[in-house]
Write a protein that holds these residues in place. Structure first.
Motif, short mmCIF file in Angstrom:
data_model
loop_
_atom_site.label_atom_id
_atom_site.label_comp_id
_atom_site.label_asym_id
_atom_site.label_seq_id
_atom_site.Cartn_x
_atom_site.Cartn_y
_atom_site.Cartn_z
N VAL A 533 19.41 -7.29 1.74
CA VAL A 533 18.62 -6.14 2.20
C VAL A 533 17.26 -6.64 2.69
CG1 VAL A 533 17.49 -3.99 1.55
CG2 VAL A 533 19.77 -4.52 0.65
N ARG A 534 16.93 -6.24 3.91
CA ARG A 534 15.63 -6.61 4.49
C ARG A 534 14.71 -5.38 4.47
NH1 ARG A 534 13.35 -6.81 9.76
NH2 ARG A 534 15.27 -5.91 10.60
N VAL A 535 13.49 -5.54 3.98
CA VAL A 535 12.52 -4.45 3.89
C VAL A 535 11.33 -4.77 4.79
CG1 VAL A 535 11.03 -3.08 2.39
CG2 VAL A 535 13.21 -3.95 1.52
N GLU A 536 10.95 -3.81 5.63
CA GLU A 536 9.80 -4.01 6.50
C GLU A 536 8.93 -2.75 6.51
OE1 GLU A 536 11.07 -4.79 10.45
OE2 GLU A 536 12.11 -2.87 10.69
N ALA A 537 7.66 -2.93 6.74
CA ALA A 537 6.71 -1.80 6.79
C ALA A 537 6.01 -1.82 8.14
CB ALA A 537 5.70 -1.89 5.66
N ILE A 538 5.91 -0.64 8.75
CA ILE A 538 5.23 -0.48 10.03
C ILE A 538 4.12 0.55 9.85
CG2 ILE A 538 5.47 0.18 12.45
CD1 ILE A 538 8.42 -0.58 12.26
N HIS A 539 2.88 0.14 10.07
CA HIS A 539 1.73 1.02 9.83
C HIS A 539 1.12 1.41 11.17
CE1 HIS A 539 2.24 0.04 5.67
NE2 HIS A 539 1.97 -1.25 5.86
N HIS A 540 1.21 2.70 11.51
CA HIS A 540 0.65 3.20 12.76
C HIS A 540 -0.83 3.55 12.62
CE1 HIS A 540 4.65 3.37 14.56
NE2 HIS A 540 5.08 3.88 13.41
N ALA A 541 -1.29 3.67 11.38
CA ALA A 541 -2.72 3.92 11.13
C ALA A 541 -3.11 3.13 9.88
CB ALA A 541 -2.99 5.41 10.95
N PRO A 542 -3.24 1.82 10.00
CA PRO A 542 -3.42 0.97 8.82
C PRO A 542 -4.69 1.25 8.02
CG PRO A 542 -3.76 -0.27 10.87
CD PRO A 542 -3.19 1.04 11.24
N GLU A 543 -5.70 1.84 8.64
CA GLU A 543 -6.96 2.10 7.93
C GLU A 543 -7.03 3.51 7.37
OE1 GLU A 543 -9.04 -0.35 7.36
OE2 GLU A 543 -7.66 -1.65 8.47
N LEU A 544 -5.94 4.27 7.47
CA LEU A 544 -5.94 5.66 7.04
C LEU A 544 -6.12 5.75 5.53
CD1 LEU A 544 -5.47 8.69 7.66
CD2 LEU A 544 -3.02 8.25 7.35
N GLU A 545 -7.09 6.56 5.09
CA GLU A 545 -7.34 6.76 3.67
C GLU A 545 -7.08 8.21 3.29
OE1 GLU A 545 -11.29 5.54 2.75
OE2 GLU A 545 -10.81 3.39 2.82
N ILE A 546 -6.45 8.42 2.14
CA ILE A 546 -6.18 9.78 1.66
C ILE A 546 -6.36 9.80 0.15
CG2 ILE A 546 -4.54 10.26 3.51
CD1 ILE A 546 -2.30 9.94 1.48
N ALA A 547 -6.53 11.03 -0.38
CA ALA A 547 -6.66 11.22 -1.83
C ALA A 547 -5.27 11.46 -2.41
CB ALA A 547 -7.58 12.40 -2.12
N LEU A 548 -4.86 10.62 -3.39
CA LEU A 548 -3.53 10.74 -4.00
C LEU A 548 -3.55 10.11 -5.38
CD1 LEU A 548 -2.62 7.61 -3.59
CD2 LEU A 548 -1.71 8.41 -1.42
N ASP A 549 -2.46 10.31 -6.09
CA ASP A 549 -2.25 9.65 -7.38
C ASP A 549 -1.41 8.41 -7.11
OD1 ASP A 549 -1.25 8.78 -9.86
OD2 ASP A 549 -1.48 10.78 -10.72
N PRO A 550 -2.00 7.23 -7.09
CA PRO A 550 -1.25 6.03 -6.68
C PRO A 550 -0.04 5.73 -7.56
CG PRO A 550 -3.40 5.45 -7.60
CD PRO A 550 -3.41 6.93 -7.43
N ASP A 551 -0.14 6.00 -8.86
CA ASP A 551 0.99 5.71 -9.74
C ASP A 551 2.19 6.59 -9.41
OD1 ASP A 551 -0.50 3.80 -11.06
OD2 ASP A 551 -1.23 5.20 -12.60
N GLN A 552 1.91 7.87 -9.19
CA GLN A 552 3.03 8.77 -8.92
C GLN A 552 3.61 8.53 -7.52
OE1 GLN A 552 3.38 12.57 -10.50
NE2 GLN A 552 1.41 12.57 -11.58
N ILE A 553 2.78 8.24 -6.54
CA ILE A 553 3.30 7.94 -5.21
C ILE A 553 4.10 6.64 -5.24
CG2 ILE A 553 2.68 7.39 -2.83
CD1 ILE A 553 2.41 10.34 -3.59
N THR A 554 3.65 5.69 -6.06
CA THR A 554 4.42 4.46 -6.24
C THR A 554 5.80 4.77 -6.82
OG1 THR A 554 2.43 3.12 -6.53
CG2 THR A 554 4.48 2.22 -7.40
#
Length: 674
Positions: A533-554
């Protein structure tokens, strides 16, 4: 000279008007104003042709009635004469003219005469004028609607109007000469414009009332008078000759012995809405070199709006021709000797043109507003009632029309409205589905919480004693394997109960501002993945910041990736995209796995629903994810294809999160809110 202000000749019955624009299309003077969904006649611009009355299928246009005025005259005790237009044989088809005269006389009129005698005088006057002034270019003035059209819309041609009265005025002057100035006179005919002509300041007082044939029939019916109870009675003199042909197109020319010669073009005749307007236009531009232009707004007076006959044109012509032949057999082509009356009259311009410069910016603005950005967008379909899109735009500037009259424009707006409604309907349908899902999950959450709490305590006791028994049981004991199974299954039950509690718990979010791309990269870096399995990430707005709960989003991302790996037993690619969509940040997880069957898509967020094999999943992972995303006031969507015949298989989960979530919003929310 001051013109008499008269009540409107034609008015609109509002509840009947459906603004089909037929009256606008058929009005040669464009005297119809469309306003608030109603087509009203502008009196100052109206020429009295009554085309709007003739073409209105809903009878929304009504003419001013002259019956009250005539009734008052008849009851006043003064002598009142009636003079019938030469078109009466077409109105009373098949009825002996002597019966018609008798019925009119029974209403109280005396004398009862034919306007055709006045037509004879007018025809002779035209012939005389043409002989005396052969080089003069003239427009015949026998049609009052045509006269008003020239006065209002071609004021530069007023001097070209023949200075001769109409047959109606000529006959009125004859009757006053024969019976005295105290005689009151009522004209009866097919033309509504005669009502306006009678009030013209240059012939004021000649005619005291004008009845249409329709109004005459109304009066006869109210008095109970018909041909069956009326005796034969002749018309009073003077008797007409060839003037009986006047109500037919070119009848005046034949009566004056001035036939239309197609070779020299000295005399030209035109009739009907389109022909008469074009003829006047060509006359003004000198495209016509005619010495005499004889024009009728209708296709002959026999087609006037005041007629009640429904017979077609040529049948009406035949009725008049038949009567003419009868009259000529009786008296010959010559009428009674001419009565010496003045047949002259004057005219005055009444300019109703509203000039809009060709380069007027208002016109261009209106055209652009109606979607006509380029000349080729101007379809000139005529549906609005105007000949061209530009003419329609000019009418809007004048205040005579509305943009909604443009059919293509209205259709485009309707399409946009339908599209907006469809989008709203789709959004509502989606909201309804989401609401049902939320209600279902909320009910399950309450049930799960209750069951988990009730089961958790006895399950803890079972686990405790099972472990104690396992520790005290020798390794080679016969029942140790069964005891090991009890411990493993009890542990599995503990995990399920723990999942239920996580699903049902109203957790608070520990919000922190994070770069979404960095969070995704950290999570993917530590996740174990098979070599296939190959995993890749593509970021169209790499500097985008938002307010979230990092543990739960993880936790959300981990679950998605784990499910994707499970859906690709033979390997594949997992792609994670991040970016900005309007006011929402998003990340999606795409796999090239087996896909989710369409029948399962509506159930994947329900607790305990799983397509995995026995002992391979609890069915709570996506339900917990759903709750986490909703606590973030976000949205989650899934698209999947499990049918290779429809294209590449695979699943995409898309999560959208608000850019600026605050603590109050998250605490007031739950995982089951929309």
């Amino acid at each position: 000279m001051t013109r008499i202000v008269a009540p409107p000749l034609i008015t609109t019955i509002g509840e009947r008007c459906r603004v089909c624009y037929t009256c606008v299309r058929e009005c040669p003077a464009k005297a119809i104003r469309i306003e608030d969904g109603r087509a009203d006649v502008i009196s100052d611009r109206c020429i009295g042709c009554a085309n709007c009355i003739k073409v209105c299928a809903r009878n929304a246009k009504q003419a001013r009635s002259s019956i009250p005025i005539v009734e008052e005259l008849l009851q006043s005790g003064v002598k009142v004469a009636a003079m019938l237009a030469p078109s009466f044989p077409a109105e009373f088809e098949g009825t002996d003219a002597r019966l018609v005269a008798g019925m009119v006389r029974r209403l109280g009129f005396d004398p009862v005469c034919e306007v055709a005698y006045g037509a004879d005088l007018v025809a002779a006057e035209y012939k005389r004028l043409r002989q005396e002034q052969p080089n003069r270019q003239m427009i015949a003035t026998t049609c009052p609607a045509l006269v008003r059209y020239v006065e209002k819309y071609y004021p530069g041609l007023v001097d070209a109007l023949a200075p001769i009265v109409s047959p109606m005025i000529a006959m009125a002057r004859v009757l006053h000469h024969l019976h005295g100035s105290d005689l009151r006179i009522v004209f009866i005919g097919p033309c509504l414009a005669k009502k306006q002509e009678a009030r013209d300041p240059f012939v004021e007082g000649e005619v005291n009332g004008c009845l249409t044939f329709s109004e005459l029939r109304t009066m006869l019916k109210e008095r109970g008078i018909d041909s069956g109870n009326t005796e034969l009675d002749a018309f009073d003199p003077p008797m007409p000759g060839m003037g009986v042909l006047f109500p037919m197109s070119r009848g005046m020319l034949q009566a004056a012995d001035m036939p239309e010669d197609l070779i020299n073009g000295d005399v030209v005749a035109a009739d009907g809405r389109e022909s008469f307007t074009q003829a006047i236009k060509d006359f003004e531009s000198h495209a016509l070199e005619a010495g005499l232009l004889e024009v009728l707004c209708c296709n002959g007076c026999i087609m006037g709006a005041g007629m009640t006959s429904e017979a077609p044109l040529f049948r009406r012509r035949a009725s008049v021709s038949r009567y003419a032949r009868q009259r000529l057999r009786e008296v010959g082509e010559r009428s009674d000797p001419p009565v010496p009356v003045d047949l002259s009259r004057k005219y005055e311009a009444d300019d109703q043109r509203i000039n809009v410069p060709a380069a007027d910016s208002r016109v261009e603005t209106i055209l652009q507003r109606m979607g006509k950005q380029q000349p080729e967008d101007e379809l000139n379909c005529g549906a609005c009632g105007y000949a061209s899109c530009r003419e329609h735009a000019v009418a809007i500037v004048k205040g005579l029309a509305e943009s909604e009259m443009c059919l293509p424009y209205t259709i485009d707006r309707l399409k946009c409205t339908i599209l907006d409604l469809k989008q709203s309907s789709d959004q509502l349908a989606g909201a309804q589905v989401a609401l049902m899902q939320a209600e279902r999950l909320a009910s399950m959450g309450q049930l799960a919480a209750g069951v988990a709490h009730e089961v958790n305590n006895p399950l803890g006791v079972v686990l405790l004693y099972a472990h104690l028994l396992l520790e005290d049981t020798p390794v080679d004991a016969p029942g140790r394997a069964d005891l090991q199974t009890i411990v493993e299954e009890a542990d599995r039950c503990k995990k399920i109960v723990s999942g239920l509690l996580n699903f049902a718990r109203r957790n608070k979010l520990a919000l922190r501002t994070q770069k979404l791309a960095a969070l995704i990269d950290r999570c993917l870096h530590v996740l174990p993945t098979p070599e296939t399995v190959r995993v890749e990430a593509i970021h169209h707005a790499p500097e985008l910041e938002i307010a979230l709960d990092p543990d739960q989003i993880t936790q959300v991302l981990t679950n998605f990736v784990s499910n994707a790996i499970g859906a690709m037993p033979h390997g594949g690619t997992i792609t994670v995209n991040t970016g900005l969509d309007g006011e929402m940040a998003y990340f999606d997880v795409q796999d090239t796995g087996e896909g989710i069957p369409e029948k399962h898509l509506s159930k994947i967020f329900e607790p305990f629903f799983t397509t995995k094999g026995v002992n391979k999943g609890t069915g709570l992972g996506l339900a917990v994810i759903y709750g986490i995303i909703k606590m973030h006031r976000g949205k989650i969507d899934v698209k999947s294809n499990a049918d290779p015949a429809l294209g590449a298989t695979g699943t995409t989960f898309t999560v959208k999160l608000p850019l600026n979530l605050n603590a109050e919003e998250s605490e007031s929310d739950s995982q089951f809110d929309l």
